[in-house]
Design an enzyme around this catalytic site. Sequence first.
Site, PDB file in Angstrom:
ATOM      1  N   ASP A  28       0.884  -0.994   0.171  1.00 40.31           N
ATOM      2  CA  ASP A  28      -0.041  -0.017  -0.012  1.00 40.31           C
ATOM      3  C   ASP A  28       0.922   1.289   0.008  1.00 40.31           C
ATOM      4  O   ASP A  28       2.020   1.286   0.510  1.00 40.31           O
ATOM      5  CB  ASP A  28      -1.064   0.123   1.191  1.00 40.31           C
ATOM      6  CG  ASP A  28      -1.819   1.307   1.395  1.00 40.31           C
ATOM      7  OD1 ASP A  28      -2.295   1.621   0.498  1.00 40.31           O
ATOM      8  OD2 ASP A  28      -1.568   1.859   2.443  1.00 40.31           O
ATOM      9  N   ASP A  36      -1.635  -0.518   5.937  1.00 36.61           N
ATOM     10  CA  ASP A  36      -1.662   0.142   7.304  1.00 36.61           C
ATOM     11  C   ASP A  36      -3.036   0.098   7.861  1.00 36.61           C
ATOM     12  O   ASP A  36      -3.010   1.002   8.803  1.00 36.61           O
ATOM     13  CB  ASP A  36      -1.091   1.435   7.090  1.00 36.61           C
ATOM     14  CG  ASP A  36      -2.176   2.449   6.467  1.00 36.61           C
ATOM     15  OD1 ASP A  36      -2.603   1.841   5.329  1.00 36.61           O
ATOM     16  OD2 ASP A  36      -2.250   3.497   6.694  1.00 36.61           O
ATOM     17  N   ASP A  57      -6.962  -1.505   3.756  1.00 39.65           N
ATOM     18  CA  ASP A  57      -6.297  -2.683   3.346  1.00 39.65           C
ATOM     19  C   ASP A  57      -6.740  -4.099   4.006  1.00 39.65           C
ATOM     20  O   ASP A  57      -6.232  -4.897   3.511  1.00 39.65           O
ATOM     21  CB  ASP A  57      -4.881  -2.434   3.221  1.00 39.65           C
ATOM     22  CG  ASP A  57      -4.351  -1.321   2.788  1.00 39.65           C
ATOM     23  OD1 ASP A  57      -4.436  -0.956   1.886  1.00 39.65           O
ATOM     24  OD2 ASP A  57      -3.444  -0.408   3.784  1.00 39.65           O
TER      25      ASP A  57
END
Length: 837
Positions: free
Chosen positions: A529, A723, A727
């Site tokens: 990410d 994080d 996600d």
Amino acid sequence: MIPAIDTPRSDPRSVPPPDASCAHCGLPVGRHPVGDDPWFCCSSCRTVHDVLRDSGLSDRYYRLRDIGRTGDARPAVLADDESTLAELGSPLFLERHTRQNADGTRSAELVLDGVHCAACVWLVERLPHEVGGVREARLDLARARLSLTWDPETVELSRVARWLSRFGYTAHPGRGDGASESTGEERRLLVRMGVAWALAGNVMLIALAFYSGLAEEGSGGLWTAGRWMSLLLALPSAGWAGLVFFRRAWHSVRRAAKGRSLRHLDMDTPIAVGIAVGMADSIHATVTGRGEVWFDSLTVLIAALLTARFLQLRSRRLAGDASDRLLSLVPTMARRLSAAGGEERVPSETLGVGDRIVVAPGEVVPADGSVEAGESRIDQAVVTGESVPVAVAPGVAILAGVTNLTASLVIRVTAAGDATRVGRLLAWVRDASSRRAPVVQLADRLSGFFVATVLTLALVTFVAWRMVEPGAAVSHVVALLVITCPCALGMATPLAMAVAAGRAARAGVFVKGESAFQTLEQARVVVLDKTGTLTAGRPAVLDVAGDPTVLAAVAALESDIPHPIARALSETAPADGPPAVDVTFEAGRGVSGTVDGVSWAAGRIDWIAARTDGMPADLARAAQAAAEAGRTPIAVAKDGRAVSVIALGDPVRPEAADLVRSLTGAGFELHICSGDHRSVVLDVARAVGIPPERALGGVEPEDKKALVERLQGGGRTVVMIGDGVNDAAALSQADVGIAVPGGTQASLVAADVFLTSGGLASVALVFSSSRRVMGVIRRNLGLSLVYNVVVAALAIAGRVDPLLAAVAMPVSSLAVVLSSIAQRTFRRAPYGDSNRP
């Protein structure tokens, strides 16, 4: 780059040394700290420091600060969400989420953000001494769970939360019923384990008398009494503490008989057979007064296996806690509008499609919906990954879990509870939480064939010795079953993983799934990410076009405005400069005021252009370039004339490029997948060294999950590094998910592994240590299998009697224990050396 800013100082002693750190959080203060010896990195840290000092708690707090820290140093974040505080104090919340005790007090479990070290534990557990009416406060640091008991007639829960917020701790309602059930099972197993070790210790003391010659066979009452006492202590160990093994063994035998397959015989079957045969022969020897007993070995075996099982259960419970923390994002209460236009507070899960709700500035949206009235900006990084606040207006869709920043909104609900995007992401997390490590499944498969082989060898041994020496047949069979008891085989995998998980936790790496170590060793594809993972996850000043000295004045203007952009601007210059007066804040537009007799304004490009004679061409081009690069341009006017454009964005973490080089050099294929703008993602990819064709921008959380699925399609093992909530689906879909703490306290954990210290440098450590853990597990399995082959041959040949079998049985377990403890895992070292993946 931002040019250096040289702010004049009248006192040369106020300039901090280059290595000066914040007196509260320990971060570097930079060239322009807040305060003057002691220095602080930001005004929030200074505020918390002053509160601690005024409360008389600072000396003890800072002595404990660096003991047992579980996270990186980070600035304090003052928790001032009045909506959350009001929610905690509402009668409806108390009824639904707290327990009434017999003595009139109430108890609740809260998720507490901002705790990270032993000093935090000490400070939070000072509650009963600092706030009247609080009876008990116990903080589980690893789970960030506060168990609280208070007298509602003396103090309100909201007042307790407000006291915690003074020190930067934000209390959220605890969610999820499964956690209490799991904790109850864990407590029951812990009691069994404690009783088992107490019984084993006493039996070992008696056995010491036998082994040392203090009580020899034929010595009379002492020898007989010792045997009977050992029997009385061993019976509850095997019959109560070890009952779990017999139950599971019986179920596995029934499954094997029904399925007509030995692979259904799990590890508890040979363990139960070994315990049963050993106990039966030892009881016979005690009653008849002939033969050897091994109550000591059996009780220690039961206690050791219960310990391994407890550690496994605890790791699974921690995985469930992560899911509960996802739910704490969404408020438990919402303000619903009635048909007459009045407001009522209702549980958020009772909202229905079509309901209208009001969300004030600073509040978290409790349900998915569309904006019906009002214009504002929202922070949705935690849900979509977009790092820059987004403007919303009537007709714009909005998601549960995002934070409203600037103005009140009326929202028409389209989904609530489990039907929201956060709810769906949580469902994916829960669906993926039951995966087991293939190496554990391998040990289970081995146990089925192992028990069948041992029982077959026992039968062959009995028949053979009945033909050769009938009187020795039973003795040799018992010796074979005892000495080949698969305790080492049963402990090889969970013990190595438990030791590794403990060392990982001390290094700031928490491993929740037993499959993570093995899968990380096999992985060769990593999806990263961007927001909060490769970047800091919060806005910062990246560039200044025009006059760079405007930052000090802009910082003064923005210092008291509760907005992420205002916070980023206020942190660029010292807070001890001239203050701003006559400050006027226009939500969604900008701020104006007077600093040191000069009129200043900072805000949107069109807003500044309307207040001045227009934007100069060079500043207009700079603003356009910043916008095209995915940054947020802020125009600055001085005395009615536009003089600068400040570009804000999400800066790349300094260690991100090192991580990419390390993983690429080890043969990993790296991808970036982010909800942020495509151009921003490409800039970050170029900065860290990832090919542009592997950088995807503008994707939704569901698209991240789809990318992971596509990469897995070729049979490859994929690791996802992210994080937080946006996600979660991809983290769960990946073979292993690694969660990196973002720049906000709302960054939650929904992965197999999550990091609380070391930043991205810990990712390389995770990969290298996983490889070593699997090496230890293979070594343990090899040791136990070789041991069993050798000692089984000796027992069949009659070279081992029951007494020697009882003494030798723990040898393989001891070898496995020493092998597991000696592992060299999770030792921090720079990139490129022994920790290289």
